[in-house]
Design a protein around this motif. Sequence first.
Motif, mmCIF file in Angstrom:
data_model
loop_
_atom_site.group_PDB
_atom_site.id
_atom_site.type_symbol
_atom_site.label_atom_id
_atom_site.label_comp_id
_atom_site.label_asym_id
_atom_site.label_seq_id
_atom_site.Cartn_x
_atom_site.Cartn_y
_atom_site.Cartn_z
ATOM 1 N N LEU A 7 33.827 -26.401 127.503
ATOM 2 C CA LEU A 7 34.199 -25.908 128.806
ATOM 3 C C LEU A 7 35.663 -25.501 129.073
ATOM 4 N N VAL A 8 36.383 -26.194 128.312
ATOM 5 C CA VAL A 8 37.825 -25.487 128.047
ATOM 6 C C VAL A 8 37.796 -24.146 127.584
ATOM 7 N N ALA A 9 37.241 -24.303 126.251
ATOM 8 C CA ALA A 9 37.280 -22.991 125.511
ATOM 9 C C ALA A 9 36.628 -21.915 126.552
ATOM 10 N N TYR A 13 38.506 -18.560 127.351
ATOM 11 C CA TYR A 13 37.881 -17.229 126.774
ATOM 12 C C TYR A 13 37.592 -16.272 127.897
ATOM 13 N N LEU A 14 37.014 -16.596 128.817
ATOM 14 C CA LEU A 14 36.740 -15.670 129.936
ATOM 15 C C LEU A 14 37.961 -15.360 130.520
ATOM 16 N N ALA A 299 39.326 -21.374 122.095
ATOM 17 C CA ALA A 299 39.182 -20.149 122.912
ATOM 18 C C ALA A 299 39.728 -18.971 122.443
ATOM 19 N N VAL A 300 41.135 -19.226 122.047
ATOM 20 C CA VAL A 300 41.569 -18.141 121.287
ATOM 21 C C VAL A 300 41.332 -17.689 120.058
ATOM 22 N N LEU A 301 40.772 -18.453 119.337
ATOM 23 C CA LEU A 301 40.158 -18.270 118.051
ATOM 24 C C LEU A 301 38.847 -17.075 118.375
ATOM 25 N N ALA A 302 38.016 -17.642 119.400
ATOM 26 C CA ALA A 302 36.932 -16.466 119.766
ATOM 27 C C ALA A 302 37.605 -15.243 120.190
ATOM 28 N N VAL A 303 38.631 -15.267 120.833
ATOM 29 C CA VAL A 303 39.273 -13.855 121.250
ATOM 30 C C VAL A 303 39.545 -13.080 119.954
ATOM 31 N N ALA A 304 40.123 -13.975 118.727
ATOM 32 C CA ALA A 304 40.348 -13.058 117.678
ATOM 33 C C ALA A 304 39.099 -12.488 116.981
#
Length: 485
Positions: A7-9, A13-14, A299-304
């Motif tokens: 949920l935090v991620a 991310y969104l 979340a930021v890993l998913a952004v990368a």
Amino acid sequence: MIRSIYLVARRDYLGYVQAWGFWLGLLLTPLLLAVAMMAPTWAENSQPTRYFAVIESGDAFSTVLDAEINENRVEAARLSLDPASVMGTAEPNEALVTFDTALADGASVEDALDRAGKPAFELPQAGFVQVPAPATTQDAITPYLLGEQLIDTPEGPLPLFAAIFVPDGDGEIEYWSENVTADTLLRRAKAAERTLAERRIFESAGVDPALLNRASQETRPVTERRARPASSEGGSQVTMADRAPFYASILMAFMLWFLIFSVVNYLLMGTIEERSNKIFDSLLTSVKLPHMLAGKLLAVLAVALTLMAVWAIGTTILATAFANMIDPGIRGPIFTVLGSVGDVQLLLPALLSFVLGYLMYGAIFLALGSLCDTIQEAQTLMTPLIVMLMVPMFMITVAISDPESPLIAVMSWVPVFTPFLLILRIPTVMPFWEIAGLLILMIAASLLVLWLASRVYRAGAVHGAGVGDVGKWFGKLVPGKKSKA
């Protein structure tokens, strides 16, 4: 636990990907990189053509100077005719041999290209063009240099950019120009005089200067081979397939550096915003702090990964669409290098380096953000980290010339540099124990940094610690040292 982290991620991310600035940066970054790569060429081609005159008895200096001025144009023409040969991956083709022969016979670059079967290629414009001298003395030519009198050119009447007086004998060559900042023509004139000096020395020794050209033509090729089995195509001969892993490692190390340098800033700025807006208090009522920390990193890993996926898809589409427009001599080496990126021996350490390197730097920036209320406070702590992140970039430039440099080998054992330098060293056939040791070192360093970052994050997010409290907090970690009440 997993649901809390998810949920935090998802929330973070969104929040990042739904912002228009994210997509603007996503599209502009490769465009700006392309512009930066092409800027020197564009700047050179955008320069106006400058006209100069040489005053001498005969044309020896003028001829050599023209050859010096056209050196870049000759290299561009040779690259267009046979890129594989110019890059050292194949023997010269017939067109390139014809072009070089025509130049040796005294033909201009344009004429030599016509004889070789001119390709669909536009030569870079000539930056300097020699014109007949409008006067033969310094006093008479000064008005042309000052723009008081103009010379006739294909572009219309223009001032004379420079005049070069070449006396007979051993007298001093004089270069006259009102432009004292653009020294390209001056450097070319000095190079031309060095060439003429070599010829004079050969002639005084009774040696025909033409022997230099003959020696160049009769030079035997030097074939690079290796005792270790090389590519199956070339046997023991070293080919692009053998060098491709080295080029791929440089590309991957740079991309790792660029991605980490780009995305960790999200963690810092996002954490500062949540701290200043008191969002931490709301989040911590429903999510445990370690889960929130893990969710933000995820979340930021998913952004990368989103950045890499979009750029990879875009590159694939462009490569497919314009593949036929790329010269086969260049297309082959490019795809060979890109194919080496998928080599498991290189890809697996690169992926581990990316994940562990991201966790190290991401945790550090998260911890810094939790201590800062404003961007100004963060900048005081960011400066040494930015400098530290620039060191691997300098090491990449060193690796281009010598990836087995002892400096790189030593620096790779510094945990904050290991993720980048390990990738550079993989193609040098490192012993297994060293690869395993570096991976273990990265894992241990990442766990330590995560533990320390979680402590700092708790102090900043929960207890409201600030930048001024960092020294006191680290003082408590020293055994036997007590803080003052």
